[in-house]
Design a protein around this motif. Structure first.
Motif, PDB file in Angstrom:
ATOM      1  N   ILE A  33       0.833  -1.208   0.000  1.00  0.00           N
ATOM      2  CA  ILE A  33       0.000   0.000   0.000  1.00  0.00           C
ATOM      3  C   ILE A  33       0.867   1.258   0.000  1.00  0.00           C
ATOM      4  O   ILE A  33       0.513   2.278  -0.601  1.00  0.00           O
ATOM      5  N   ALA A  34       2.047   1.193   0.643  1.00  0.00           N
ATOM      6  CA  ALA A  34       2.958   2.335   0.596  1.00  0.00           C
ATOM      7  C   ALA A  34       3.558   2.493  -0.796  1.00  0.00           C
ATOM      8  O   ALA A  34       3.681   3.607  -1.313  1.00  0.00           O
ATOM      9  N   LYS A  35       3.909   1.371  -1.406  1.00  0.00           N
ATOM     10  CA  LYS A  35       4.504   1.415  -2.745  1.00  0.00           C
ATOM     11  C   LYS A  35       3.515   1.952  -3.774  1.00  0.00           C
ATOM     12  O   LYS A  35       3.902   2.656  -4.718  1.00  0.00           O
ATOM     13  N   LYS A  36       2.239   1.619  -3.622  1.00  0.00           N
ATOM     14  CA  LYS A  36       1.226   2.127  -4.552  1.00  0.00           C
ATOM     15  C   LYS A  36       1.147   3.648  -4.501  1.00  0.00           C
ATOM     16  O   LYS A  36       0.767   4.283  -5.492  1.00  0.00           O
ATOM     17  N   ALA A  37       1.506   4.222  -3.347  1.00  0.00           N
ATOM     18  CA  ALA A  37       1.502   5.673  -3.211  1.00  0.00           C
ATOM     19  C   ALA A  37       2.841   6.289  -3.599  1.00  0.00           C
ATOM     20  O   ALA A  37       3.036   7.498  -3.443  1.00  0.00           O
ATOM     21  N   GLY A  38       3.763   5.456  -4.066  1.00  0.00           N
ATOM     22  CA  GLY A  38       5.052   5.960  -4.511  1.00  0.00           C
ATOM     23  C   GLY A  38       6.101   6.062  -3.426  1.00  0.00           C
ATOM     24  O   GLY A  38       7.100   6.771  -3.591  1.00  0.00           O
ATOM     25  N   VAL A  39       5.909   5.357  -2.293  1.00  0.00           N
ATOM     26  CA  VAL A  39       6.864   5.399  -1.185  1.00  0.00           C
ATOM     27  C   VAL A  39       7.359   3.985  -0.901  1.00  0.00           C
ATOM     28  O   VAL A  39       6.544   3.077  -0.690  1.00  0.00           O
ATOM     29  N   ARG A  40       8.670   3.800  -0.874  1.00  0.00           N
ATOM     30  CA  ARG A  40       9.238   2.495  -0.537  1.00  0.00           C
ATOM     31  C   ARG A  40       9.443   2.432   0.979  1.00  0.00           C
ATOM     32  O   ARG A  40      10.415   2.978   1.518  1.00  0.00           O
ATOM     33  N   ASN A  41       8.517   1.807   1.658  1.00  0.00           N
ATOM     34  CA  ASN A  41       8.583   1.714   3.116  1.00  0.00           C
ATOM     35  C   ASN A  41       9.438   0.526   3.523  1.00  0.00           C
ATOM     36  O   ASN A  41       8.991  -0.625   3.451  1.00  0.00           O
ATOM     37  N   ILE A  42      10.661   0.784   3.958  1.00  0.00           N
ATOM     38  CA  ILE A  42      11.534  -0.289   4.421  1.00  0.00           C
ATOM     39  C   ILE A  42      11.613  -0.332   5.948  1.00  0.00           C
ATOM     40  O   ILE A  42      12.464  -1.019   6.510  1.00  0.00           O
ATOM     41  N   THR A  43      10.719   0.415   6.605  1.00  0.00           N
ATOM     42  CA  THR A  43      10.720   0.428   8.072  1.00  0.00           C
ATOM     43  C   THR A  43       9.789  -0.634   8.652  1.00  0.00           C
ATOM     44  O   THR A  43       9.519  -0.617   9.851  1.00  0.00           O
ATOM     45  N   ILE A  44       9.316  -1.551   7.834  1.00  0.00           N
ATOM     46  CA  ILE A  44       8.332  -2.541   8.284  1.00  0.00           C
ATOM     47  C   ILE A  44       8.904  -3.395   9.414  1.00  0.00           C
ATOM     48  O   ILE A  44       8.211  -3.684  10.399  1.00  0.00           O
ATOM     49  N   LEU A  81       3.689   7.504  10.166  1.00  0.00           N
ATOM     50  CA  LEU A  81       3.613   8.962  10.041  1.00  0.00           C
ATOM     51  C   LEU A  81       4.966   9.615  10.324  1.00  0.00           C
ATOM     52  O   LEU A  81       5.299  10.650   9.734  1.00  0.00           O
ATOM     53  N   PHE A  82       5.743   9.014  11.208  1.00  0.00           N
ATOM     54  CA  PHE A  82       7.097   9.507  11.514  1.00  0.00           C
ATOM     55  C   PHE A  82       7.965   9.443  10.264  1.00  0.00           C
ATOM     56  O   PHE A  82       8.670  10.405   9.924  1.00  0.00           O
ATOM     57  N   LEU A  83       7.894   8.312   9.556  1.00  0.00           N
ATOM     58  CA  LEU A  83       8.607   8.183   8.287  1.00  0.00           C
ATOM     59  C   LEU A  83       8.105   9.214   7.290  1.00  0.00           C
ATOM     60  O   LEU A  83       8.893   9.854   6.575  1.00  0.00           O
ATOM     61  N   GLY A  84       6.789   9.384   7.216  1.00  0.00           N
ATOM     62  CA  GLY A  84       6.215  10.343   6.291  1.00  0.00           C
ATOM     63  C   GLY A  84       6.641  11.771   6.587  1.00  0.00           C
ATOM     64  O   GLY A  84       6.906  12.556   5.660  1.00  0.00           O
ATOM     65  N   TYR A  85       6.739  12.119   7.859  1.00  0.00           N
ATOM     66  CA  TYR A  85       7.142  13.476   8.221  1.00  0.00           C
ATOM     67  C   TYR A  85       8.530  13.798   7.687  1.00  0.00           C
ATOM     68  O   TYR A  85       8.755  14.845   7.063  1.00  0.00           O
ATOM     69  N   PHE A  86       9.475  12.883   7.914  1.00  0.00           N
ATOM     70  CA  PHE A  86      10.848  13.162   7.497  1.00  0.00           C
ATOM     71  C   PHE A  86      11.033  13.034   5.988  1.00  0.00           C
ATOM     72  O   PHE A  86      11.702  13.863   5.367  1.00  0.00           O
ATOM     73  N   HIS A  87      10.450  11.984   5.386  1.00  0.00           N
ATOM     74  CA  HIS A  87      10.676  11.775   3.958  1.00  0.00           C
ATOM     75  C   HIS A  87       9.835  12.714   3.094  1.00  0.00           C
ATOM     76  O   HIS A  87      10.346  13.308   2.132  1.00  0.00           O
ATOM     77  N   ILE A  88       8.553  12.862   3.423  1.00  0.00           N
ATOM     78  CA  ILE A  88       7.650  13.623   2.565  1.00  0.00           C
ATOM     79  C   ILE A  88       7.704  15.123   2.873  1.00  0.00           C
ATOM     80  O   ILE A  88       7.826  15.953   1.968  1.00  0.00           O
ATOM     81  N   LEU A  89       7.630  15.469   4.151  1.00  0.00           N
ATOM     82  CA  LEU A  89       7.578  16.882   4.513  1.00  0.00           C
ATOM     83  C   LEU A  89       8.962  17.517   4.637  1.00  0.00           C
ATOM     84  O   LEU A  89       9.152  18.682   4.274  1.00  0.00           O
ATOM     85  N   MET A  90       9.946  16.735   5.151  1.00  0.00           N
ATOM     86  CA  MET A  90      11.300  17.269   5.310  1.00  0.00           C
ATOM     87  C   MET A  90      12.220  16.892   4.151  1.00  0.00           C
ATOM     88  O   MET A  90      13.376  17.298   4.109  1.00  0.00           O
ATOM     89  N   ASP A  91      11.698  16.076   3.224  1.00  0.00           N
ATOM     90  CA  ASP A  91      12.407  15.715   2.001  1.00  0.00           C
ATOM     91  C   ASP A  91      13.735  15.000   2.266  1.00  0.00           C
ATOM     92  O   ASP A  91      14.742  15.234   1.594  1.00  0.00           O
ATOM     93  N   THR A  92      13.757  14.091   3.248  1.00  0.00           N
ATOM     94  CA  THR A  92      14.962  13.286   3.492  1.00  0.00           C
ATOM     95  C   THR A  92      14.958  12.069   2.572  1.00  0.00           C
ATOM     96  O   THR A  92      13.924  11.688   2.025  1.00  0.00           O
ATOM     97  N   ASP A  93      16.110  11.462   2.413  1.00  0.00           N
ATOM     98  CA  ASP A  93      16.218  10.275   1.570  1.00  0.00           C
ATOM     99  C   ASP A  93      15.467   9.110   2.214  1.00  0.00           C
ATOM    100  O   ASP A  93      15.658   8.812   3.398  1.00  0.00           O
ATOM    101  N   ILE A  94      14.622   8.431   1.431  1.00  0.00           N
ATOM    102  CA  ILE A  94      13.769   7.371   1.977  1.00  0.00           C
ATOM    103  C   ILE A  94      14.576   6.198   2.502  1.00  0.00           C
ATOM    104  O   ILE A  94      14.248   5.598   3.530  1.00  0.00           O
ATOM    105  N   TRP A  95      15.677   5.861   1.804  1.00  0.00           N
ATOM    106  CA  TRP A  95      16.467   4.706   2.226  1.00  0.00           C
ATOM    107  C   TRP A  95      17.210   4.986   3.519  1.00  0.00           C
ATOM    108  O   TRP A  95      17.211   4.167   4.445  1.00  0.00           O
TER     109      TRP A  95
END
Length: 317
Positions: A33-44, A81-95
């Motif tokens: 579901i994260a990938k469908k939104a264009g985010v590679r969630n590796i924090t699972i 949401l913590f991941l989303g805050y840093f990656h999406i709002l603060m534009d940090t590298d997802i990996w």
């Protein structure tokens, strides 16, 4: 060899396959579901660990399993949401962000466990509660099938429901359409007034929700306590299952079943004097084999597509 085959073809083994597939299904749906939104969630992996510990601690101190489940769910959504805050709002590298969160979760769960129990290995001193197994009326009386399907954990049935829910959400609802639109081409979604950031945060919260179920299954169903590093790579195996499924919920669940089979086989071989190092490696070897097969299939599909385009161009001339 005959004894191993005889054990494999039993209802107990098949029931174990479904049980061990459960956390991998949750992890694969979380990734999907994260990938469908264009985010590679590796924090699972880290999300599952934090939810597993949170559920155990809250259920132990409140003596209410539902409050434990609610707390574990909140922890999972919070990490999403913590991941989303840093990656999406603060534009940090997802990996880098994902790796940092996973490393933090590994150490933080041990730290909190030591503060609460004085033990860095497990929470066995806590009177934590577990989610019950459920006997399904009528189905439990069917020979063979009842022994395999009935009597499983509530989480196992929830995993099956989740597969259907994710499919309906993504392909039959307006929210699912928005999630897929943002993942495929966010500028197009933005051009019609939709906020890609909002949709991605919603997807990551749902991703954290799915992962939290997998973590709580490990500590409140499969086991009755939290054990250090008990997720044992199942979050990453879920990511591999999602990749093998090609972004399709049912296919990802089928790939999860393959990994659950490998995990169950490793458990069976423990009673046949097989070296423990080999047993620990079996789920990861299955992951490598599965990804190799998936990669080869994708390459063949790409090759056929290119050949088809070449033939079309030749016919056009």
């Amino acid at each position: 060899m005959y004894e191993i085959v005889r054990v494999i073809f039993t209802t107990r083994f098949l029931a174990g396959v479904f049980r061990l597939t459960t956390p991998i299904v949750f992890a694969s749906m979380s990734c999907l579901i994260a990938k469908k939104a264009g985010v590679r969630n590796i924090t699972i992996e880290g999300t599952m660990l934090c939810s597993a510990l949170t559920g155990v601690i809250v259920s132990a101190f409140t003596q209410n399993v539902w409050l434990g489940l609610a707390a574990g769910t909140i922890a999972g959504v919070g990490i999403g949401l913590f991941l989303g805050y840093f990656h999406i709002l603060m534009d940090t590298d997802i990996w880098l962000t994902g790796i940092a969160i996973n490393q933090f979760a590994n150490g933080f769960t041990v730290f909190v466990m030591f503060l609460v129990t004085g033990d860095k290995g497990s929470t066995s001193v806590l009177p934590s509660l577990t989610v019950p197994n459920i006997e399904i009326p009528l189905l439990k009386d069917i020979p063979l099938v009842g022994s395999v399907v009935s009597g499983q954990s509530l989480f196992t049935y929830l995993a099956v429901i989740l597969i259907v829910f994710i499919y309906i959400l993504l392909y039959k609802t307006p929210l699912g359409l928005r999630i897929r639109a943002v993942g495929e081409y966010s500028l197009a979604a933005e051009s019609v007034g939709e906020s890609p950031h909002r949709i991605k945060l919603i997807a990551l919260s749902l991703s954290g929700l799915c992962a939290s179920f997998g973590g709580m299954f490990m500590s409140m169903s499969y086991s009755s306590r939290f054990v250090r590093d008990m997720v044992a790579g199942r979050g990453f195996i879920g990511i591999a299952a999602e990749s093998m499924g090609g972004g399709r919920p049912v296919a990802a669940a089928a790939a999860s079943l393959f990994f659950g089979l490998a995990d169950s086989l490793a458990n069976v071989l423990q009673s046949f004097s097989v070296p423990s190092e080999l047993l620990l490696a079996i789920p990861y070897l299955a992951t490598i084999v599965g990804l190799v097969v998936y990669s080869a299939r994708k390459q063949n599909e790409e090759k056929r597509r290119i050949e088809k385009n070449l033939r079309r161009n030749e016919n056009g001339h």
